[in-house]
Design a protein around this motif. Sequence first.
Motif, PDB file in Angstrom:
ATOM      1  N   ASP A 188       8.686  -3.934 -11.411  1.00  0.00           N
ATOM      2  CA  ASP A 188       9.172  -2.872 -10.527  1.00  0.00           C
ATOM      3  C   ASP A 188       9.727  -3.536  -9.274  1.00  0.00           C
ATOM      4  OD1 ASP A 188       9.462  -0.819  -8.599  1.00  0.00           O
ATOM      5  OD2 ASP A 188       8.018   0.431  -9.667  1.00  0.00           O
ATOM      6  N   PRO A 189      11.057  -3.637  -9.144  1.00  0.00           N
ATOM      7  CA  PRO A 189      11.639  -4.323  -7.977  1.00  0.00           C
ATOM      8  C   PRO A 189      11.233  -3.708  -6.650  1.00  0.00           C
ATOM      9  CG  PRO A 189      13.296  -3.992  -9.689  1.00  0.00           C
ATOM     10  CD  PRO A 189      12.086  -3.212 -10.107  1.00  0.00           C
ATOM     11  N   ALA A 190      11.075  -2.378  -6.600  1.00  0.00           N
ATOM     12  CA  ALA A 190      10.702  -1.733  -5.338  1.00  0.00           C
ATOM     13  C   ALA A 190       9.316  -2.186  -4.888  1.00  0.00           C
ATOM     14  CB  ALA A 190      10.752  -0.212  -5.493  1.00  0.00           C
ATOM     15  N   ILE A 191       8.367  -2.251  -5.836  1.00  0.00           N
ATOM     16  CA  ILE A 191       7.021  -2.711  -5.495  1.00  0.00           C
ATOM     17  C   ILE A 191       7.055  -4.183  -5.113  1.00  0.00           C
ATOM     18  CG2 ILE A 191       4.723  -3.159  -6.451  1.00  0.00           C
ATOM     19  CD1 ILE A 191       4.967  -0.601  -8.045  1.00  0.00           C
ATOM     20  N   ALA A 192       7.835  -4.986  -5.845  1.00  0.00           N
ATOM     21  CA  ALA A 192       7.925  -6.416  -5.527  1.00  0.00           C
ATOM     22  C   ALA A 192       8.482  -6.636  -4.127  1.00  0.00           C
ATOM     23  CB  ALA A 192       8.799  -7.123  -6.564  1.00  0.00           C
ATOM     24  N   ARG A 193       9.522  -5.878  -3.748  1.00  0.00           N
ATOM     25  CA  ARG A 193      10.082  -6.022  -2.399  1.00  0.00           C
ATOM     26  C   ARG A 193       9.070  -5.586  -1.338  1.00  0.00           C
ATOM     27  NH1 ARG A 193      14.795  -3.945  -4.881  1.00  0.00           N
ATOM     28  NH2 ARG A 193      14.232  -1.865  -4.151  1.00  0.00           N
ATOM     29  N   PHE A 194       8.346  -4.500  -1.614  1.00  0.00           N
ATOM     30  CA  PHE A 194       7.358  -4.008  -0.655  1.00  0.00           C
ATOM     31  C   PHE A 194       6.257  -5.046  -0.446  1.00  0.00           C
ATOM     32  CE2 PHE A 194       3.916  -1.456   0.997  1.00  0.00           C
ATOM     33  CZ  PHE A 194       4.540  -0.482   1.763  1.00  0.00           C
ATOM     34  N   LEU A 195       5.780  -5.653  -1.545  1.00  0.00           N
ATOM     35  CA  LEU A 195       4.755  -6.689  -1.439  1.00  0.00           C
ATOM     36  C   LEU A 195       5.285  -7.898  -0.683  1.00  0.00           C
ATOM     37  CD1 LEU A 195       3.282  -6.535  -5.055  1.00  0.00           C
ATOM     38  CD2 LEU A 195       2.070  -5.910  -2.966  1.00  0.00           C
ATOM     39  N   GLY A 196       6.514  -8.325  -1.036  1.00  0.00           N
ATOM     40  CA  GLY A 196       7.087  -9.490  -0.381  1.00  0.00           C
ATOM     41  C   GLY A 196       7.279  -9.297   1.104  1.00  0.00           C
ATOM     42  N   ALA A 197       7.667  -8.080   1.508  1.00  0.00           N
ATOM     43  CA  ALA A 197       7.859  -7.812   2.933  1.00  0.00           C
ATOM     44  C   ALA A 197       6.551  -7.884   3.699  1.00  0.00           C
ATOM     45  CB  ALA A 197       8.502  -6.439   3.120  1.00  0.00           C
ATOM     46  N   ARG A 198       5.436  -7.771   2.997  1.00  0.00           N
ATOM     47  CA  ARG A 198       4.128  -7.845   3.647  1.00  0.00           C
ATOM     48  C   ARG A 198       3.425  -9.154   3.352  1.00  0.00           C
ATOM     49  NH1 ARG A 198       6.340  -3.579   3.186  1.00  0.00           N
ATOM     50  NH2 ARG A 198       6.026  -1.800   4.577  1.00  0.00           N
ATOM     51  N   GLY A 199       4.186 -10.154   2.909  1.00  0.00           N
ATOM     52  CA  GLY A 199       3.646 -11.492   2.734  1.00  0.00           C
ATOM     53  C   GLY A 199       2.687 -11.632   1.575  1.00  0.00           C
ATOM     54  N   ARG A 200       2.866 -10.841   0.517  1.00  0.00           N
ATOM     55  CA  ARG A 200       1.988 -10.939  -0.644  1.00  0.00           C
ATOM     56  C   ARG A 200       2.791 -11.276  -1.885  1.00  0.00           C
ATOM     57  NH1 ARG A 200      -3.387  -9.435   0.138  1.00  0.00           N
ATOM     58  NH2 ARG A 200      -3.724  -9.670   2.372  1.00  0.00           N
ATOM     59  N   ALA A 201       2.163 -12.050  -2.786  1.00  0.00           N
ATOM     60  CA  ALA A 201       2.835 -12.475  -4.008  1.00  0.00           C
ATOM     61  C   ALA A 201       2.337 -11.733  -5.234  1.00  0.00           C
ATOM     62  CB  ALA A 201       2.631 -13.978  -4.213  1.00  0.00           C
ATOM     63  N   GLY A 202       1.272 -10.968  -5.111  1.00  0.00           N
ATOM     64  CA  GLY A 202       0.723 -10.296  -6.278  1.00  0.00           C
ATOM     65  C   GLY A 202      -0.273  -9.235  -5.883  1.00  0.00           C
ATOM     66  N   VAL A 203      -0.939  -8.709  -6.893  1.00  0.00           N
ATOM     67  CA  VAL A 203      -1.928  -7.655  -6.698  1.00  0.00           C
ATOM     68  C   VAL A 203      -3.315  -8.236  -6.962  1.00  0.00           C
ATOM     69  CG1 VAL A 203      -0.322  -5.808  -7.242  1.00  0.00           C
ATOM     70  CG2 VAL A 203      -1.551  -6.922  -9.109  1.00  0.00           C
ATOM     71  N   PRO A 204      -4.377  -7.602  -6.395  1.00  0.00           N
ATOM     72  CA  PRO A 204      -4.374  -6.336  -5.678  1.00  0.00           C
ATOM     73  C   PRO A 204      -4.006  -6.483  -4.202  1.00  0.00           C
ATOM     74  CG  PRO A 204      -6.617  -7.155  -5.822  1.00  0.00           C
ATOM     75  CD  PRO A 204      -5.747  -8.131  -6.586  1.00  0.00           C
ATOM     76  N   LEU A 205      -3.593  -5.358  -3.622  1.00  0.00           N
ATOM     77  CA  LEU A 205      -3.393  -5.246  -2.184  1.00  0.00           C
ATOM     78  C   LEU A 205      -3.835  -3.855  -1.782  1.00  0.00           C
ATOM     79  CD1 LEU A 205      -2.312  -6.243   0.562  1.00  0.00           C
ATOM     80  CD2 LEU A 205      -0.071  -5.348  -0.112  1.00  0.00           C
ATOM     81  N   TYR A 206      -4.646  -3.778  -0.734  1.00  0.00           N
ATOM     82  CA  TYR A 206      -5.181  -2.505  -0.272  1.00  0.00           C
ATOM     83  C   TYR A 206      -4.815  -2.318   1.199  1.00  0.00           C
ATOM     84  CZ  TYR A 206      -7.844  -3.177  -4.547  1.00  0.00           C
ATOM     85  OH  TYR A 206      -8.189  -3.392  -5.849  1.00  0.00           O
ATOM     86  N   LEU A 207      -4.079  -1.245   1.484  1.00  0.00           N
ATOM     87  CA  LEU A 207      -3.606  -0.963   2.835  1.00  0.00           C
ATOM     88  C   LEU A 207      -4.121   0.399   3.279  1.00  0.00           C
ATOM     89  CD1 LEU A 207       0.136  -2.043   2.450  1.00  0.00           C
ATOM     90  CD2 LEU A 207      -1.710  -3.382   3.485  1.00  0.00           C
ATOM     91  N   TYR A 208      -4.552   0.466   4.534  1.00  0.00           N
ATOM     92  CA  TYR A 208      -4.978   1.742   5.106  1.00  0.00           C
ATOM     93  C   TYR A 208      -4.123   2.037   6.328  1.00  0.00           C
ATOM     94  CZ  TYR A 208      -7.880   5.493   6.958  1.00  0.00           C
ATOM     95  OH  TYR A 208      -8.316   6.707   7.412  1.00  0.00           O
TER      96      TYR A 208
END
Length: 680
Positions: free
Chosen positions: A637-657
């Motif tokens: 999913d390119p949209a999820i990949a871009r969102f993760l990359g913009a927040r300095g992450r390369a993979g899952v999991p990621l939990y944001l509040y």
Amino acid sequence: MRALATLLLMILAVGAAHAQSYVENPHARIELIAERAHPAAGQALTIGVRITPQPGWHSYWKNPGEAGAENRLAWTLPPGVTAAAPRYPVPAALLVQGIMNHVYEGSATLLVDLAVTADTRGALPIGLSLDYLVCSADLCVPEHARVKLPLAMGDGAADPAQAATFAAARAALPQPLAGARFASTKGRFVLTLRAPGEGTQAHFFPDADGAIVYSAAQRVTRDGDALRIETSAAPGAPPAQVQGVVRVDTAGGGAIGYVIDARADAGLTAAPAPATSEGAPDGGLTLPAALALAVLGGLLLNVMPCVFPILSLKALALARGGTAPATARADARAYTAGVLATTTGLGGIILALRAGGAAAGWAFQLQDPRMILALFLLMTAIALNLAGLFEIELGASGAGDRLTRAPGAGGAFWTGVLAAFVATPCSGPFMGVALGAALVLPPLAGLMVFAGLGLGLALPFLALGYVPALRRLMPKPGAWMARLRHLLSVPMFLTALGLAWVLGRQAGVAGMTLGLAAALALALALWWLGARQRGGGGVLAPLGVGLAAAVGAALIVTPAAPAGAHAEEGPLAAAPFTEAALASARAAHRPVFLYFTADWCITCKVNERGALADPAVAAAFRRAGVITMVADWTRPDPAIARFLGARGRAGVPLYLYYRADGRIETLPQLLTPARLIALR
């Protein structure tokens, strides 16, 4: 009476035509204007497309940056009339939560030249269908406008009512400027041009991706008319030429833009990157810190259910028969080499894919059902081996069980490869931030971070090989080792079962059935292999049957069609994530818990069966009015990949509040109910 009716119809026609020349959408006004009310045949006609967002909103330049969308114009024109590409005014840079946008925060007029043939006569109806995006600080809304401009051929005189508007629109266009040069080396990009004036605030807007990191700071220096802009280069091979617009802010508060077509110049050199840019991506980790976190993250991977049995049996092999110290050290080095080769190899593939424009992250290969099938069959074979169904002896060579128990550098190396590869579905504390940093550091530094992950994964066995005292602490060999080996087959069977479920999620029921059939064929072949081993027969035939079944299934299995976004079942009833939905919730000042997951991510599933499934957590979220969203990255999913990359992450999991007051909190990768209930 007839004359009165005719006059009334003319008035209504003029009013209708005027109403169709603009559209008042909820967040922007779209207007179509012409420089000449009565164009002349054979004379070019300039049309203006004016986009005026509501206060607090902005529209986008032709290259929107790291977010946003380019305007899409579809013209309806008479025969023989053609439209050129729109000319955009000078944009502005807008950084929102670390994401760079190229925008217009006020009214912007796009100029479009129409070529009118010499034989054009009579009416000249101009129609435009415009799709565009407008955003505020919290919300993005795609809008659509259909506008018409009914013109008639005439003398070609300029419309005095539009003269000032078109003069201002032309003044806002960037001016062509020759002689720009650039260089892109060692992760740095430098651009030089001669721009008259005294402005030292400038920004470079490239026409296309692949030149610079949009969100990186741009350092500007001026020496007379010479302007120099330095920033972070985009990953990958540098382009041969770079086109775009340079905006220079003047002392009076205005801006001048220059259209540049820069050529590469090997004589240019960039200054070392400042620590806040290249050394600490997005104001985050330095390379030493990323390395330390990668080593710690790799160390913790050893306790994962698919890695621990492999490591345990390889470690117990050192206690099997008084292994010589030199042999133990050689095994440790070979095992480490196998792990490092795999983690750095996967890291290199990820960096290469991202440099080529693909949105790849850690465990990217698990988004392909064929790779899931291969891992499923491999885990099944390992589990059957641990259970004692067969041995890996490959004829009379007596090599022994090279993947787990036999000594020898070759066996140790491939054990390391296997351990590293089966660890990719796992992510734990320290890994997310470290691997995210690896994707924005220079390529060599990024590979060092991936190597650090491998070093952490290899450390326990490396320590056993080089510290005799640790080997002496290990229990003496005996019959219990065979029982332990059989016991360790259980987590491998469970891992294979989990991979079969993931295969079903990715390839559907038909794909999972095909995988189970291949596993059955492989198991029968391995059972035949074990029987022939115990009877002294050859093993090539059963091995061939098993491999043929595995390869045949891999060639047939394909991804199932995506089922579309759907709400997750469970106490939290998470809604599917979209950036628009997140922005809407934040604009309403609602707290949002957003988590990124994938079916192949073991850590994700542990959290979802544990803390995220706790009814007390769901009750606490309901009381606080928390909206829960889930982003599923099981498939690419390119949209999820871009969102993760913009927040300095390369993979899952990621939990944001996302708090109601706008603050954002990143939660740890291992969740507890108490930690979630405590969110405010």
